[in-house]
Design a protein around this motif. Structure first.
Motif, mmCIF file in Angstrom:
data_model
loop_
_atom_site.group_PDB
_atom_site.id
_atom_site.type_symbol
_atom_site.label_atom_id
_atom_site.label_comp_id
_atom_site.label_asym_id
_atom_site.label_seq_id
_atom_site.Cartn_x
_atom_site.Cartn_y
_atom_site.Cartn_z
ATOM 1 N N ASP A 3 32.742 -12.417 57.297
ATOM 2 C CA ASP A 3 31.329 -12.368 56.920
ATOM 3 C C ASP A 3 30.706 -11.030 57.308
ATOM 4 O O ASP A 3 29.892 -10.484 56.571
ATOM 5 C CB ASP A 3 30.553 -13.516 57.569
ATOM 6 N N THR A 4 31.095 -10.499 58.457
ATOM 7 C CA THR A 4 30.592 -9.202 58.898
ATOM 8 C C THR A 4 31.035 -8.103 57.945
ATOM 9 O O THR A 4 30.251 -7.208 57.616
ATOM 10 C CB THR A 4 31.078 -8.895 60.334
ATOM 11 N N PHE A 5 32.280 -8.148 57.500
ATOM 12 C CA PHE A 5 32.757 -7.162 56.532
ATOM 13 C C PHE A 5 31.879 -7.178 55.282
ATOM 14 O O PHE A 5 31.495 -6.141 54.756
ATOM 15 C CB PHE A 5 34.203 -7.435 56.116
ATOM 16 N N GLY A 12 36.702 -1.167 52.448
ATOM 17 C CA GLY A 12 38.065 -1.655 52.507
ATOM 18 C C GLY A 12 38.410 -2.048 53.932
ATOM 19 O O GLY A 12 37.665 -1.743 54.859
ATOM 20 N N VAL A 13 39.537 -2.724 54.076
ATOM 21 C CA VAL A 13 39.965 -3.202 55.389
ATOM 22 C C VAL A 13 41.418 -2.817 55.605
ATOM 23 O O VAL A 13 42.251 -2.989 54.706
ATOM 24 C CB VAL A 13 39.827 -4.745 55.487
ATOM 25 N N ILE A 14 41.700 -2.293 56.785
ATOM 26 C CA ILE A 14 43.072 -2.007 57.179
ATOM 27 C C ILE A 14 43.548 -3.168 58.043
ATOM 28 O O ILE A 14 42.951 -3.463 59.066
ATOM 29 C CB ILE A 14 43.175 -0.686 57.968
ATOM 30 N N ALA A 15 44.601 -3.818 57.601
ATOM 31 C CA ALA A 15 45.130 -4.962 58.340
ATOM 32 C C ALA A 15 46.618 -4.742 58.553
ATOM 33 O O ALA A 15 47.368 -4.814 57.613
ATOM 34 C CB ALA A 15 44.909 -6.243 57.544
ATOM 35 N N ARG A 56 40.233 -14.550 52.026
ATOM 36 C CA ARG A 56 38.839 -14.752 52.413
ATOM 37 C C ARG A 56 37.888 -13.659 51.950
ATOM 38 O O ARG A 56 36.694 -13.891 51.862
ATOM 39 C CB ARG A 56 38.749 -14.915 53.924
ATOM 40 N N LEU A 57 38.394 -12.477 51.683
ATOM 41 C CA LEU A 57 37.532 -11.379 51.270
ATOM 42 C C LEU A 57 37.325 -11.400 49.760
ATOM 43 O O LEU A 57 38.209 -11.800 49.012
ATOM 44 C CB LEU A 57 38.145 -10.035 51.656
ATOM 45 N N PRO A 58 36.163 -10.920 49.307
ATOM 46 C CA PRO A 58 35.974 -10.769 47.861
ATOM 47 C C PRO A 58 37.008 -9.788 47.313
ATOM 48 O O PRO A 58 37.441 -8.868 48.008
ATOM 49 C CB PRO A 58 34.558 -10.186 47.747
ATOM 50 N N SER A 59 37.380 -9.971 46.083
ATOM 51 C CA SER A 59 38.443 -9.149 45.492
ATOM 52 C C SER A 59 38.068 -7.674 45.367
ATOM 53 O O SER A 59 38.948 -6.829 45.208
ATOM 54 C CB SER A 59 38.836 -9.692 44.122
ATOM 55 N N ASP A 60 36.776 -7.344 45.467
ATOM 56 C CA ASP A 60 36.384 -5.938 45.375
ATOM 57 C C ASP A 60 36.491 -5.199 46.712
ATOM 58 O O ASP A 60 36.181 -4.017 46.785
ATOM 59 C CB ASP A 60 34.980 -5.797 44.786
ATOM 60 N N ILE A 61 36.927 -5.893 47.763
ATOM 61 C CA ILE A 61 37.194 -5.237 49.047
ATOM 62 C C ILE A 61 38.706 -5.138 49.202
ATOM 63 O O ILE A 61 39.380 -6.118 49.503
ATOM 64 C CB ILE A 61 36.581 -6.004 50.231
ATOM 65 N N PRO A 62 39.269 -3.954 48.967
ATOM 66 C CA PRO A 62 40.724 -3.814 49.052
ATOM 67 C C PRO A 62 41.223 -3.904 50.489
ATOM 68 O O PRO A 62 40.531 -3.494 51.426
ATOM 69 C CB PRO A 62 40.988 -2.421 48.470
ATOM 70 N N VAL A 63 42.409 -4.447 50.626
ATOM 71 C CA VAL A 63 43.062 -4.558 51.932
ATOM 72 C C VAL A 63 44.289 -3.659 51.930
ATOM 73 O O VAL A 63 45.091 -3.697 50.994
ATOM 74 C CB VAL A 63 43.461 -6.022 52.229
ATOM 75 N N SER A 81 51.394 -10.125 48.515
ATOM 76 C CA SER A 81 50.333 -10.959 49.080
ATOM 77 C C SER A 81 48.950 -10.516 48.632
ATOM 78 O O SER A 81 47.973 -11.206 48.866
ATOM 79 C CB SER A 81 50.415 -10.969 50.608
ATOM 80 N N GLY A 82 48.884 -9.318 48.007
ATOM 81 C CA GLY A 82 47.610 -8.846 47.483
ATOM 82 C C GLY A 82 47.103 -7.555 48.086
ATOM 83 O O GLY A 82 46.040 -7.074 47.696
ATOM 84 N N ALA A 83 47.829 -6.990 49.040
ATOM 85 C CA ALA A 83 47.412 -5.700 49.594
ATOM 86 C C ALA A 83 47.424 -4.665 48.477
ATOM 87 O O ALA A 83 48.341 -4.637 47.661
ATOM 88 C CB ALA A 83 48.337 -5.278 50.723
ATOM 89 N N LYS A 84 46.409 -3.834 48.438
ATOM 90 C CA LYS A 84 46.315 -2.807 47.393
ATOM 91 C C LYS A 84 47.070 -1.548 47.775
ATOM 92 O O LYS A 84 47.483 -0.782 46.912
ATOM 93 C CB LYS A 84 44.851 -2.448 47.126
ATOM 94 N N LEU A 85 47.240 -1.324 49.055
ATOM 95 C CA LEU A 85 47.945 -0.169 49.599
ATOM 96 C C LEU A 85 48.763 -0.635 50.796
ATOM 97 O O LEU A 85 48.483 -1.685 51.371
ATOM 98 C CB LEU A 85 46.949 0.894 50.095
ATOM 99 N N ILE A 86 49.748 0.169 51.169
ATOM 100 C CA ILE A 86 50.466 -0.083 52.416
ATOM 101 C C ILE A 86 50.562 1.222 53.192
ATOM 102 O O ILE A 86 50.471 2.305 52.619
ATOM 103 C CB ILE A 86 51.880 -0.670 52.202
ATOM 104 N N GLN A 87 50.717 1.081 54.494
ATOM 105 C CA GLN A 87 50.949 2.237 55.352
ATOM 106 C C GLN A 87 52.250 2.023 56.094
ATOM 107 O O GLN A 87 52.478 0.961 56.657
ATOM 108 C CB GLN A 87 49.827 2.407 56.365
ATOM 109 N N VAL A 88 53.086 3.027 56.077
ATOM 110 C CA VAL A 88 54.345 2.992 56.823
ATOM 111 C C VAL A 88 54.242 4.070 57.887
ATOM 112 O O VAL A 88 53.933 5.221 57.565
ATOM 113 C CB VAL A 88 55.543 3.285 55.884
ATOM 114 N N TYR A 89 54.470 3.709 59.140
ATOM 115 C CA TYR A 89 54.375 4.718 60.187
ATOM 116 C C TYR A 89 55.565 4.655 61.135
ATOM 117 O O TYR A 89 56.430 5.507 61.095
ATOM 118 C CB TYR A 89 53.049 4.613 60.945
ATOM 119 N N SER A 90 55.601 3.645 61.997
ATOM 120 C CA SER A 90 56.664 3.592 63.012
ATOM 121 C C SER A 90 58.053 3.640 62.390
ATOM 122 O O SER A 90 58.924 4.383 62.832
ATOM 123 C CB SER A 90 56.534 2.335 63.882
#
Length: 107
Positions: A3-5, A12-15, A56-63, A81-90
């Motif tokens: 709800d805060t988001f 967008g949200v980084i998860a 839980r997030l509206p579809s216009d907020i990318p994860v 699962s629906g993530a629009k982007l991924i980050q690879v680091y370690s």
């Protein structure tokens, strides 16, 4: 938190990132050292949290799926699962640039 988001109109949200949870390394030599854990110990938890956020997030907020993406399979799962982007680091640090090639070929 979701709800805060929405209320704050985030773009967008980084998860997720690192974890302080030591359950996955309990009993290992350096398990009690301070700091966040990253890499493959996060894969399952990060996948679950990414899925929850996307539901839980509206579809216009990318994860962006982050945490424990250490293989083509993990990357595919996060995107499926629906993530629009991924980050690879370690995993990139330990496996090198061939990991990116492997992920791109699999996608």
């Amino acid at each position: 938190i979701v709800d805060t988001f929405i209320e704050c109109k985030v773009d967008g949200v980084i998860a997720t990132n690192t974890t302080l949870d030591r359950d996955s390394v309990a009993g290992l030599e350096h398990a009690n050292e301070a700091g966040g854990l990253s890499g493959s110990v996060l894969t399952q938890k990060s996948q679950l949290l990414t899925e929850k956020l996307i539901k839980r997030l509206p579809s216009d907020i990318p994860v962006m799926g982050v945490g424990g993406i250490d293989s083509a399979s993990a990357a595919r799962d996060r995107l499926a699962s629906g993530a629009k982007l991924i980050q690879v680091y370690s995993a990139l640090i330990y496996q090198g640039p061939q990991l990116i090639k492997s992920i791109l070929r699999a996608l």
